[in-house]
Design an enzyme around this catalytic site. Structure first.
Site, PDB file in Angstrom:
ATOM      1  CE  LYS A  47      -3.749   2.061   3.014  1.00  0.00           C
ATOM      2  NZ  LYS A  47      -4.426   1.536   4.194  1.00  0.00           N
ATOM      3  CB  SER A  73      -7.844   3.521   3.022  1.00  0.00           C
ATOM      4  OG  SER A  73      -7.042   2.800   3.901  1.00  0.00           O
ATOM      5  CB  SER A  78      -7.825   0.713   5.765  1.00  0.00           C
ATOM      6  OG  SER A  78      -8.423   1.868   5.916  1.00  0.00           O
TER       7      SER A  78
END
Lengths: 453, 488
Positions: free
Chosen positions: B95, B170, B194
């Protein structure tokens, strides 16, 4: 005419001389280093970096607390203090808000005892340099100082004069210096002073009530920053007392504000008013778990405190019979105090008088300053040996005659019946003699010589 | 053409050509160790699939130069004996919230559009030591602020199951990429769902670890007391292998845990007999879409068949989770984002998105003088109540079975246009972070529209081994996680 009692509290910041910074491995010794050569992601506040507290700094703060008889808190934590300034890379300073490492404590002064509010640990900021680059005025930031451990010592508002404030600050400096945890060098900025000052009206005739339990503090207080020496501390406070007195005499109340001391003018200047006071939005630092100690951990973690200045003074005066002013002089620094004590112990073992050694150390500082305790004792011994023949009339008599020749008025006074001037004459002989003399022998010789005249 | 490799794989009775990266890490690792496969082939396949698929889903923010990745692959191939980790030679994704030295790191924000970090996150170092090969920095909601990867300054990631829908967030980029087999695994970051939310919406498996289990050093902070670094993969077994490599204490993170790291992979087969799953019935009421509710509750039989006992219970205090999460999380984020002033690096604060500005404002307000007691302090008290509520629940069971999302992945614009509904969508995933509990999201079905559904198993602190074991044994008897988007 009203009278006012100054109400003064001091905040003293001291940089610890730990090897590394408060929350990262960068060297903490930043003075005179090339700008931005001692930085890393942590003290630059780069994305993703995390603080890891320096154990040594925590222990040293506890040590300071112990030296001032503060309460070492079993539970403590770090908090974030938010404000924007270019030298603060994270937008917040890691400090301690409501759970400092140490609470309370006292500082004992000749004028009395001043209570401490708290002693806490935080990180220092970077440093702005206002300079000119390619003809343009610019502000540059040096982050070498960013994250250096900083201890804040806060006093209760129990100081009532500029002179006491100065003594208080000097005492704090001396004690921390003796602990060996900071250079406490005002010029290098490793010790910084801030004063909170306000004035309390006193009814004429009534005795000022200075017991902290009964004092109702004034409705305002003025914080004075930018004080770079003990002398300026005294000046800044006196200037502020004068300024506030004038305002109060006019029947007005001084504004609650932060003022800066200007060395050139010797006055203070407004920096920030209460309306512009910052909201620091303190909250617990989530990157550092709360600190928890047990009393036994304090015992094992905190090293035994070295002798403090007062303990040296007591020893020098009470055990070794030194003159108080000499004792003071020999406790000026932890090194000198430790060396003196070692020398006195050695002297006593060899049947010599420590007080005589102290006289030698102070009167012949240039020679003795670099000597080790044993060298000092040897020197004293040799002086006594060489001074022995001098006690004989043959070597001392010429000196006695010289002194009488140089002080005709004293001689006249003596003959007029003021026998006490003999003391001054003895002193003069002592001064003239290259080596220690026995006062009794000198007195005999003087009496003899004076009788002959 | 995509590079194909012919192998018999355990779960298929058919002998047919499959993607290398569709196989489990254990299988790939075995092939690599036996030299039936090279890391170069694996990495080459990854880049070819990315080239083909990524333009359709926009999962990447920064793709590592292929030559660089291949160089690393050759190094692993040539020095096989030096690398003992099963992750050696295997391509993975980060990420874009993890800093990587000399490789652009943005947290999906224009503020860091051109930020090249001078150092790398601990999780990157650990994977580098294992010989895993980083091939991309993935899309996300900027700073972790969101649950749909729409709040990104690098265009939203699309759901591979239906390109008009969000991938969740996210960590939407890594989830969508794994669904399309663009790498073997990814490192996500979970502050309030997330990892779990996008895993559930993309039919992948994601583990939110116990707070402190994996070092946060180098993870760009959203809410420091909630942030966790965890694995995302195709299966629980893959997550177990990754977690083993990244977990453990780190001298650079004062909040990292000292607890020893078990061999999660070996513990996958531990007996589940006598273990109890708790079902908080109050989480299956209003607001939960019917197909999701039905799909999850259907799994009770599967868990029973694995030897697990079931017990129903109530957790009424969890309803305060959203308030607690948003007050504390946004307070912390307002502080964590204070450093992005554009003075020393990055662009100035005008480049924050509206959503991020909203979160900074709310957090700043909650910490302000006069409001602190009413908001931040009250929320911390609420946090203590959540801790007690979970403690109480765990006196009746070992793990809790909960939904991940109340709804299926929405179409673009549906959530982000409505900040409150956006917040409500987090209801099932925000209560674990304030408590620090681990939670595993696994696929458990599809809606009538063929959109993925996930469930989550919430465990006690440091019970990742049990969660992964249940997840693994569940995946041994179910096939949801094997489904792939038609895109492939």
């Amino acid at each position: 005419m009203k009278t006012y009692l100054p109400i003064i509290g001091l905040e003293i910041h001291v940089e610890l001389r730990t090897k590394s910074k408060m929350f990262c491995g960068c060297p903490a010794d930043h003075f005179g280093k090339e700008p931005n050569t001692q930085t890393c992601p942590v003290c630059l506040g780069l994305p993703g970096a995390l603080p890891v507290p320096n154990q040594q700094a925590i222990i040293w703060t506890l040590m300071i607390g112990q030296a001032f008889n503060a309460t070492l808190n079993l539970e403590s934590k770090f908090d974030r203090k938010h404000y924007f300034y270019p030298d603060l890379p994270k937008g917040y300073q890691i400090s301690q808000y409501d759970e400092p490492l140490c609470s309370g404590g006292v500082v004992t002064l000749p004028e009395g005892v001043i209570s401490l509010t708290r002693i806490h640990l935080e990180e220092d900021t970077g440093k702005l340099q206002h300079t000119t680059l390619n003809g343009q005025p610019v502000s540059l930031v040096d982050f070498n100082r960013s994250g250096v451990p900083l201890v804040e010592i806060v006093s209760e508002p129990q100081i009532h004069s500029a002179a006491t404030a100065k003594t208080y600050a000097q005492t704090i400096r001396q004690i921390i210096h003796f602990l060996g945890v900071s250079d406490c060098d005002m010029e290098k900025g490793s010790m910084r002073l801030e004063a909170n000052i306000s004035l309390m009206s006193i009814n004429p005739g009534s005795k000022p009530q200075t017991d902290p339990g009964f004092i109702r503090l004034p409705q305002y207080k003025v914080e004075v920053k930018n004080i770079n020496s003990f002398r300026f501390l005294e000046k800044a406070i006196n200037a502020e007392i004068q300024r506030q007195t004038a305002i109060l005499d006019r029947g007005q109340l001084p504004r609650q504000e932060t003022r800066g001391f200007t060395e050139v003018t010797g006055t203070t200047k407004s920096q920030r008013s209460k309306e512009a006071a910052k909201d620091y939005r303190y909250f617990p630092e989530p990157d550092i778990p709360p600190l928890k100690f047990t009393p036994s951990q304090f015992k094992t973690l905190i090293p035994q405190l070295p002798l403090m200045p007062q303990a040296y003074l007591d020893l020098f005066i009470k055990t070794y019979d030194l003159r108080p002013d000499y004792a003071q002089t020999l406790t000026a620094s932890p090194k000198l105090a430790a060396k003196s004590l070692a020398a006195f112990i050695l002297a006593q073992k060899q049947g010599l008088d420590p007080a005589a050694l102290a006289n030698l150390m102070i009167n012949q500082k240039a020679i003795t300053v670099k000597l080790s305790p044993s060298a000092l004792v040897n020197l004293l011994q040799s002086k006594i040996k060489t001074s022995q023949p001098q006690s004989k009339t043959t070597t001392l008599m010429p000196l006695v005659r010289e002194v009488l020749k140089q002080n005709p008025d004293l001689v006249t006074k003596y003959h007029q019946g003021k026998v006490s001037v003999i003391g001054a004459l003895i002193g003069a002989v002592k001064k003239l003699s290259p080596s220690p003399v026995d006062p009794q022998t000198v007195q005999q010789l003087l009496t003899q010589a004076l009788a002959q005249k | 053409m995509r590079l194909k490799h012919t192998t018999v794989i355990s779960w298929s009775s058919l002998y047919f050509e499959i993607m290398l990266l569709d196989q489990s890490i254990h299988q790939i690792s075995t092939l690599l160790r036996q030299k039936n496969l090279s890391s170069v082939e694996l990495v080459t396949e990854a880049y070819q699939t990315i080239k083909e698929i990524n333009p359709q889903i926009n999962a990447f923010i920064t793709l590592v130069e292929q030559n660089l990745a291949l160089k690393q692959a050759r190094n692993v191939d040539q020095n096989r004996v030096k690398f003992t980790s099963p992750l050696a030679g295997i391509p993975y994704l980060l990420k874009d919230s993890y800093v990587t030295q000399s490789l652009r790191t943005t947290a999906a924000s224009a503020v860091l559009q051109n930020f090249i970090p001078p150092y790398s996150a601990t999780v990157y170092h650990r994977l580098e030591d294992s010989g895993a090969i980083l091939i991309g920095k993935m899309n996300m909601d900027a700073w972790g602020h969101g649950g749909s990867t729409e709040n990104t300054d690098f265009k939203p990631t699309k759901n591979p199951y239906e390109l008009s829908r969000v991938a969740g967030g996210s960590s939407g980029g890594p989830a969508a990429a794994l669904a399309c087999r663009l790498a073997a695994f990814a490192i996500g970051e979970d502050t309030g769902g997330s990892i779990r939310n996008p895993a559930a919406w993309t039919n992948t498996t994601g583990l939110k670890v116990t707070y402190g289990r994996v070092s946060r050093y180098g993870c760009i902070a959203y809410a420091s007391s909630f942030d966790t670094v965890g694995p995302m993969a195709k299966t629980a077994a893959d997550c177990a292998l990754v977690l083993k490599a990244i977990a453990g204490q780190d001298p650079y993170d004062a909040t990292s845990a000292v607890q020893p790291v078990p061999d999660y992979y070996q513990k996958l087969t531990q007996s589940l007999k006598g273990k109890t799953i708790g079902i908080p019935t109050d989480l299956y009421g209003d607001g939960l879409d019917e197909p999701i509710k039905t799909a999850i509750l259907k799994q009770k039989k599967v868990f029973q068949a694995l030897g697990l006992k079931l017990v129903e219970l109530k957790m009424p205090l969890l309803r305060y989770g959203l308030a607690v999460y948003y007050l504390i999380g946004l307070s912390e984020t307002s502080s964590n984002l204070a450093r992005y002033d554009g003075l020393r690096f990055g662009q100035d604060r005008h480049f924050f998105t509206t959503e991020t500005m909203r979160r900074i404002m709310i957090g700043t307000y909650a910490l302000s003088a006069g409001y602190y007691d009413a908001y931040y302090r009250q929320a911390q008290k609420g946090r203590t109540l959540l801790i007690r509520e979970y403690d109480q629940a765990f006196t009746h069971c070992d793990v809790l079975l909960m939904p991940v999302n109340p709804i299926s992945p929405p179409k673009f614009g549906e959530l982000i246009a409505d900040p409150l509904t956006n917040i409500m969508a987090d209801i099932y995933t925000v209560t674990q972070n304030p408590v620090g509990l681990p939670s595993l999201a696994v696929p458990c079905g599809f809606t009538p529209n063929q959109l993925p559904i996930g469930l989550q198993l919430v465990g006690q602190l440091f019970a990742e081994d049990l969660l992964l074991a249940i997840g693994h044994q569940y995946q041994q008897v179910t096939t949801w996680h094997l489904q792939k988007p038609q895109l492939l």
